[in-house]
Design an enzyme around this catalytic site. Structure first.
Site, PDB file in Angstrom:
ATOM      1  N   HIS A 113       0.834  -1.203   0.000  1.00 53.26           N
ATOM      2  CA  HIS A 113       0.000   0.000   0.000  1.00 53.26           C
ATOM      3  C   HIS A 113       0.865   1.248   0.000  1.00 53.26           C
ATOM      4  CE1 HIS A 113       0.513  -0.788   4.389  1.00 53.26           C
ATOM      5  NE2 HIS A 113       0.531   0.522   4.486  1.00 53.26           N
ATOM      6  N   HIS A 115       1.807   4.038   1.501  1.00 57.24           N
ATOM      7  CA  HIS A 115       2.144   4.857   2.654  1.00 57.24           C
ATOM      8  C   HIS A 115       3.656   4.950   2.782  1.00 57.24           C
ATOM      9  CE1 HIS A 115      -1.989   4.055   4.773  1.00 57.24           C
ATOM     10  NE2 HIS A 115      -2.053   5.018   3.868  1.00 57.24           N
ATOM     11  N   ASP A 117       5.867   4.394   5.034  1.00 60.33           N
ATOM     12  CA  ASP A 117       6.683   3.357   5.668  1.00 60.33           C
ATOM     13  C   ASP A 117       6.931   2.158   4.765  1.00 60.33           C
ATOM     14  OD1 ASP A 117       3.914   3.161   6.013  1.00 60.33           O
ATOM     15  OD2 ASP A 117       4.058   1.964   7.833  1.00 60.33           O
ATOM     16  N   HIS A 118       6.213   2.046   3.667  1.00 58.90           N
ATOM     17  CA  HIS A 118       6.403   0.931   2.742  1.00 58.90           C
ATOM     18  C   HIS A 118       6.807   1.382   1.335  1.00 58.90           C
ATOM     19  CE1 HIS A 118       4.443  -1.409   5.867  1.00 58.90           C
ATOM     20  NE2 HIS A 118       3.508  -0.473   5.883  1.00 58.90           N
ATOM     21  N   HIS A 191      -7.183  -0.464   4.448  1.00 66.19           N
ATOM     22  CA  HIS A 191      -6.136   0.244   5.184  1.00 66.19           C
ATOM     23  C   HIS A 191      -5.694   1.469   4.391  1.00 66.19           C
ATOM     24  CE1 HIS A 191      -2.762   0.591   7.998  1.00 66.19           C
ATOM     25  NE2 HIS A 191      -1.982   0.815   6.949  1.00 66.19           N
ATOM     26  N   TYR A 225     -10.929  11.623  11.669  1.00 63.33           N
ATOM     27  CA  TYR A 225     -11.606  10.777  10.674  1.00 63.33           C
ATOM     28  C   TYR A 225     -12.495   9.780  11.396  1.00 63.33           C
ATOM     29  CZ  TYR A 225     -12.241   7.558   6.725  1.00 63.33           C
ATOM     30  OH  TYR A 225     -12.767   6.756   5.737  1.00 63.33           O
ATOM     31  N   HIS A 256       3.877  -5.361   7.978  1.00 61.44           N
ATOM     32  CA  HIS A 256       4.396  -5.225   9.325  1.00 61.44           C
ATOM     33  C   HIS A 256       4.534  -6.640   9.882  1.00 61.44           C
ATOM     34  CE1 HIS A 256       4.067  -0.817   9.748  1.00 61.44           C
ATOM     35  NE2 HIS A 256       3.034  -0.957   8.928  1.00 61.44           N
TER      36      HIS A 256
END
Length: 303
Positions: A113, A115, A117-118, A191, A225, A256
C-alpha cells in the site's frame, strides 16, 4: 597419437565442466534467524537495518526490523515487494547483494500500500536496479506523486513520500510473470484505497506452498476521521476482509511482521505453515474494525 587425442579430449571436457560450474550461481547466503534476533533486539523502527532472512524456498525478507521488504527470486530476475523508507534503501540493497543476488537482476517492484513506511524507498530502489514499478490504477497516482489519496483514512496523519514512476498497470486477479515466477495481484483496499495483496507458489525440494503477502488490514486513521461517516468505504473494507480470508494460504507474510507473527514463526515458536493464517488475520482485523465502529457510535451518542 590416439593417447594424445584422448588426453586432449579429457582436458577439454574438464575445462568445459569447470566453465559450466563457474557460471552456476552461488547458493544464497541468508542470515540465521538468531543473527536477525540479535540485530533487531529492542528495535522495530521503519528504518532499523536488519540482516536478510529466508522465509521459504525463493522468498526472503530483505527489509528492516519493523518493515518487511519481500524478495522473490527467479532465474529470469527477481521481484521486490515494498521497500520501506528512503533511509532503508542502502541496507535493503546490501541485503540483496549479501544474499548473492545482483541489484540489476531485480526486474520488478510491487507494493502493498501507498504509505511512507512501505513506499518511500521504492524510488531509490528503482534508481539502483532499473526495475519496472507495477501497480494498480488505484495506487498509481499516489505512488507517483507521494501525496496520500483524498479518501485515505490516514490522510493528514502520515507525511508524503518520494514518488516512483509506475511503468505497468495491473488489474485485480491479473498475473505478473517473470520467467517461472508468477504473482497474482488482489486489490484489497481498506487500510489504504490502493491496497494490494499478492499470491504465488514457491517450491523447495518438491514441497510447494501457497504464499500470500497480504496487505495491512488495520482500521486506523488520522485524527478527526470517522469510519462511520464513510459507509461505502467500510463496505469496501469488509469485502477486502472476506477476500483475504478466502485466499489459498499456506504461508502468510504481512508488511508489518508483527501483524502475522512472522518473527515468532521464523524462530520456530509457532508453525510457519498455517493454512488458516489468512482467515485468522482477516478475522482479527474485522473484529478491530467492528470495535472501531462501535467506539465511534458510542462517542456520537455521548455528544
Amino acid at each position: 597419437m590416439a593417447r594424445f587425442l584422448r588426453a586432449a579430449g579429457l582436458a577439454a571436457c574438464l575445462l568445459a565442466t569447470h566453465a559450466t560450474a563457474a557460471k552456476e550461481p552461488a547458493a544464497p547466503r541468508p542470515a540465521s534467524f538468531p543473527e536477525h534476533e540479535r540485530q533487531c533486539r529492542g528495535k522495530d523502527g521503519w528504518s532499523d537495518p536488519a540482516p536478510p532472512v529466508r522465509i521459504f524456498a525463493n522468498v526472503y525478507d530483505v527489509g528492516t526490523c519493523g518493515i518487511v521488504a519481500l524478495l522473490v527470486t527467479g532465474p529470469r530476475g527477481h521481484v521486490l515487494i515494498d521497500a520501506a523508507t528512503a533511509e532503508a534503501v542502502p541496507p535493503i540493497a546490501r541485503n540483496i547483494t549479501r544474499l548473492g543476488f545482483r541489484l540489476r537482476d531485480v526486474k520488478l517492484l510491487l507494493s502493498s500500500h501507498e504509505h511512507v513506511d512501505h513506499a518511500d524507498g521504492l524510488r531509490g530502489m528503482q534508481r539502483l536496479t532499473g526495475a519496472t514499478m507495477v501497480a494498480t490504477a488505484a495506487a498509481r497516482g499516489v505512488l507517483e506523486s507521494g501525496a496520500p489519496a483524498v479518501d485515505d483514512p490516514q490522510r493528514g496523519g502520515l507525511p508524503p513520500f518520494a514518488g516512483v514512476r509506475v511503468g505497468r498497470l495491473v488489474r485485480d486477479g491479473e498475473m505478473v510473470t517473470l520467467g517461472p515466477v508468477r504473482l497474482t495481484a488482489h486489490t484489497t483496499p481498506g487500510h489504504s484505497p490502493g491496497g494490494t495483496s499478492w499470491t504465488w507458489r514457491s517450491c523447495d525440494a518438491g514441497v510447494c506452498r501457497a504464499m500470500v503477502y497480504a496487505d495491512s488490514l488495520s482500521a486506523i486513521s488520522a485524527d478527526g476521521y470517522r469510519f462511520t461517516d464513510h459507509p461505502a468505504y467500510v463496505a469496501t473494507f469488509r469485502t477486502t476482509l472476506a477476500k483475504v480470508a478466502a485466499l489459498p494460504c499456506d504461508i502468510l507474510v504481512t508488511p508489518h511482521p508483527g501483524a502475522s507473527d512472522l518473527y515468532a514463526r521464523l524462530a520456530g515458536t509457532t508453525p510457519l505453515v498455517d493454512r488458516r493464517g489468512c482467515a485468522a488475520y482477516a478475522a482479527a482485523a474485522g473484529a478491530k474494525l467492528d470495535k472501531r465502529l462501535a467506539d465511534e457510535a458510542r462517542q456520537l451518542r455521548v455528544r
